[in-house]
Design an enzyme around this catalytic site. Structure first.
Site, PDB file in Angstrom:
ATOM      1  N   THR A 138     -28.736   9.106  50.130  1.00  0.00           N
ATOM      2  CA  THR A 138     -27.763  10.012  49.496  1.00  0.00           C
ATOM      3  C   THR A 138     -26.723  10.364  50.551  1.00  0.00           C
ATOM      4  O   THR A 138     -26.982  11.172  51.446  1.00  0.00           O
ATOM      5  CB  THR A 138     -28.453  11.278  48.971  1.00  0.00           C
TER       6      THR A 138
ATOM      7  N   LYS B  15     -25.166  10.540  41.705  1.00  0.00           N
ATOM      8  CA  LYS B  15     -26.348  11.066  42.414  1.00  0.00           C
ATOM      9  C   LYS B  15     -26.132  12.527  42.827  1.00  0.00           C
ATOM     10  O   LYS B  15     -26.989  13.387  42.626  1.00  0.00           O
ATOM     11  CB  LYS B  15     -26.635  10.177  43.633  1.00  0.00           C
TER      12      LYS B  15
END
Ligand code: NA7
Length: 296
Positions: A94, A170
């Site tokens: 991420t 995300k």
């Protein structure tokens, strides 16, 4: 397909294990070498350097943050210098949309292919191949890599042609989880003060109005107020909302609720330390209301 896998933390270890279990030739690398031992036992090859993990058709990376992703990328033995032309980098960490966009340019300049492939799911889901995989990047590259992504999870989504689109999804998802955790915590503290056990509230709401995986998982964690050991560490979750707010600021998108949950995350880190699950955010409302944990 010959695959490299770099980053064997809580998430990467499970993902790499599933690639090995499904019969792929996987070469693994982790900065702290001992974390590769269980994978080697399972049948993976051990790489002694980042470069050694980059000799195949594809390399996955799953590391903590932008800084770690940059450390892997650059240098004379880094991914950019080592991955053959035509091979693919799938970045599952991420990271910021800005870095993902930059990585796309850098890989293109080197004749390499790049997909952003972040995932939804905690380490248990990674281990059980139950992740939700998001992919951003060229649709033909995605089509070739999709069977491998399918090994990691139950759903694989092609978000769009630009890699950073997957990173944006995300970050959006993690923001919504934080908002849900804050709401769960506040509702539980409120109901507790009226004599309703947090577990009972969770049971009623998650079987009726809020029957969604996030409310089930985090409802149970927050109701029990059991936040250690960390499965998804609070500093990583805080990083995600910071990345969201930075990207939102760059695009002039006000996100007042995201600013609020970021402050709540900072409070968790300041008062409870770093080695705690990010779901501790949902426990703050109990503390604010002066409701002690059971048995305390
Ligand atoms: P963990 O369990 O904290 O693992 C982090 C991994 O990142 C681990 O393999 C680390 O290696 C690696 N790391 C961290 N910094 C570096 C640098 N500078 N260079 C190389 N490798 C590094 O995190 P999770 O698995 O829970 O999460 C991974 C990602 O998924 C993250 O983006 C989350 O937000 C979601 P180490 O073992 O410390 O040597």
């Amino acid at each position: 397909m010959r695959i490299g896998f770099i980053g064997l933390g809580r998430m990467g270890a499970g993902m790499a294990a599933n690639l090995v279990r499904t019969g792929n030739e996987v070469t693994v690398f982790n900065r702290t070498e001992a974390k590769a031992d269980p994978l080697v036992k399972l049948g993976a090859r051990r790489a002694r350097s980042i470069a050694e993990a980059c000799h195949g058709d594809l390399v996955f990376t799953m590391v903590a943050n932008d800084e770690a992703a940059r450390d892997l990328l650059f240098g004379h033995e880094g991914i950019l210098a080592s991955l053959p032309r035509g091979s693919t980098h799938c970045s599952s960490s991420t990271i910021s949309v800005a870095l993902s966009r930059h990585m796309a340019d850098l890989h293109r300049d080197e004749g390499q292919r790049y997909l952003a492939t972040p995932v939804f799911g905690r380490p248990e889901a990674a281990e059980a191949a139950q992740l939700q995989v998001l992919a951003g990047g060229d649709v033909d590259v995605f089509a070739q890599v999709k069977p491998l992504l399918a090994v990691l999870g139950q759903h694989v989504f092609h978000v769009g042609p630009r890699p950073e689109m997957a990173n944006a999804v995300k970050l959006s998802g993690n923001f919504m989880i934080c908002a849900a955790m804050e709401a769960l915590g506040e509702a539980m503290a409120f109901a507790s003060r009226h004599g309703v056990e947090p577990e009972a509230l969770t049971e009623i709401l998650t079987t009726t109005l809020f029957n969604a995986p996030i409310y089930h998982t985090y409802g149970a964690l927050i109701a029990s107020r059991s936040f250690r050991p960390a499965k998804f560490a609070a500093p990583l979750g805080t990083k995600d909302i910071r990345l969201l707010l930075e990207a939102a600021g760059a695009e002039r998108v006000p996100m007042p609720l995201a600013s609020l949950v970021h402050d709540r995350q900072l409070r968790v880190l300041a008062t409870q330390g770093e080695d705690i699950d990010w779901s501790a955010l949902g426990g703050l409302a109990f503390d604010d209301a002066g409701i002690a944990p059971k048995g305390a």
